[in-house]
Design a protein around this motif. Sequence first.
Motif, short mmCIF file in Angstrom:
data_model
loop_
_atom_site.label_atom_id
_atom_site.label_comp_id
_atom_site.label_asym_id
_atom_site.label_seq_id
_atom_site.Cartn_x
_atom_site.Cartn_y
_atom_site.Cartn_z
N LEU A 190 3.10 -1.43 5.00
CA LEU A 190 2.98 0.02 4.97
C LEU A 190 1.52 0.45 5.11
O LEU A 190 0.65 -0.01 4.38
CB LEU A 190 3.56 0.57 3.66
N MET B 198 9.51 2.91 -2.06
CA MET B 198 8.72 2.61 -0.87
C MET B 198 8.84 1.14 -0.50
O MET B 198 8.96 0.79 0.68
CB MET B 198 7.25 2.98 -1.09
N THR C 69 8.80 5.47 -7.51
CA THR C 69 8.35 5.76 -6.15
C THR C 69 7.86 4.49 -5.46
O THR C 69 8.15 4.25 -4.28
CB THR C 69 7.23 6.82 -6.17
N ILE D 50 3.07 5.54 -4.21
CA ILE D 50 2.99 5.31 -2.76
C ILE D 50 1.76 4.48 -2.40
O ILE D 50 1.83 3.53 -1.62
CB ILE D 50 2.98 6.66 -2.01
N THR E 213 10.56 -0.27 3.05
CA THR E 213 9.67 -0.93 4.02
C THR E 213 9.77 -2.45 3.90
O THR E 213 8.82 -3.16 4.22
CB THR E 213 8.21 -0.49 3.79
#
Length: 466
Positions: free
Chosen positions: A260, A251, A247, A351, A255
């Motif tokens: 982020l 991410m 994950t 995340i 990005t």
Amino acid sequence: MGRLIVVSNRVNPPTGRGDESVGGLAMALAAALREYSGLWFGWSGRTAEEADGPPTISCADGVTTAVVDLDEQDFDEYYNGYANKTLWPLFHYRLDLTAYDRSYGAGYERVNRRFAATLRPLIEPDDLIWVHDYHLIPLARELRRLDVTNRIGFFLHIPWPAHQLFVTLPGHRLLVQAMFDYDLVGFQTPDYLQAFEEYVLSEAAGERLAGDRLRAFGRTVRTGAFPIGIDAKEFGELLTGRRATHTRDVMAASTVFKKLIVGVERLDYSKGLEERFLGFERFLADNPDMRREVLMLQIAPVSRESVDAYQEIRARLDALSGRINGEYADIDWNPVRYVNKNYRRDELAGIYRAAQVGLVTPLRDGMNLVAKEYVAAQDPDDPGVLILSRFAGAADQLRDALLINPNSPEEIADALKRALSMDRSERIRRWRALNENVQREDVAAWRDAYVAALMDVAPRETALAS
């Protein structure tokens, strides 16, 4: 001590493998029960036509549970009604959303009586009973009426409102009187404890005694502040797992060349989501040179969909996120990703690790464990920056975050600019102080401090005679 019996509105034990999407309360209670052998009692989360039978008892992953169903009337009056349309908005300072309905109060009392009657046969003489949150304030009173003399503690996970707000609740005095059937009443912060004491002293002619005790209604109760934490060790271990790593990588790839900003909370008007979007919109307006450098991800699983206030905030957020993207997006970039779904805890860990800014802006919050999870997930050599509402209970402990007033779009925008521009040395310094607190005042420290305080209370027979 005998067993520890934990009582909460909802029983939803996590597996401990990171594959669940449960809240902070469930994680904390499961951790407590794995340490102290015992039982977790409460609502199954289901409704049934006939819901007055014995509890269903099961054991999984080291946690024994006993659950009961609710019938539709109980669900409407006790849960959707008094708990979530009356107490929740009132305790979060939203008088405009607070519904006062006599049937709600009747349902609340009825379900607490039923919980007490169903739990009573499961209680053994030396058990400690630990009741959690605003759904179950009268439970000790109902257990005492069934001749339970065990030590019973209560912990409020949400804020206790200011005196002037609480007195707007019809029957407020009876609700507080019921709290004096507990032996120990715990709050998240000293401020919430002080607000409770102010009510007792001014409205109930109470007195403050030595040893953190209050006396009113002919009874004495011990009080204290016990800030809840996360299982920081377990959360750190999730970061090394395959799904968290995947994950994080996803991410980072999605990005690339962007910074982020992440927010994660249940869709609720107390979480300051509208204010957060407005603050981010102000940041984009004030900083045109930084627009394409950032992306805000807001994860907000839908909750309490049958309550009007929650339907309304969802519609407003849908419109607001669309407006921001419509104004500032380009053919290859949207500034806001707004997602209404649950994610596994190990996915959330990934995340958080990928995010340069954690944006936590509740208008009022008992503690807020997302802020602590964000801190625990950071890379020690290149950590992100936590922006935190000063109205979250966590702000008492996490003072090295950038503390803001979430009602001010300008403060949110200014904090975002500062966080995104902060040099590594300051980020590391701030993170180290935050992480030291998260690791030290973790869920085990909270659990052990509360249980020790409850065990320290005199047995009920002695307390009644004093």
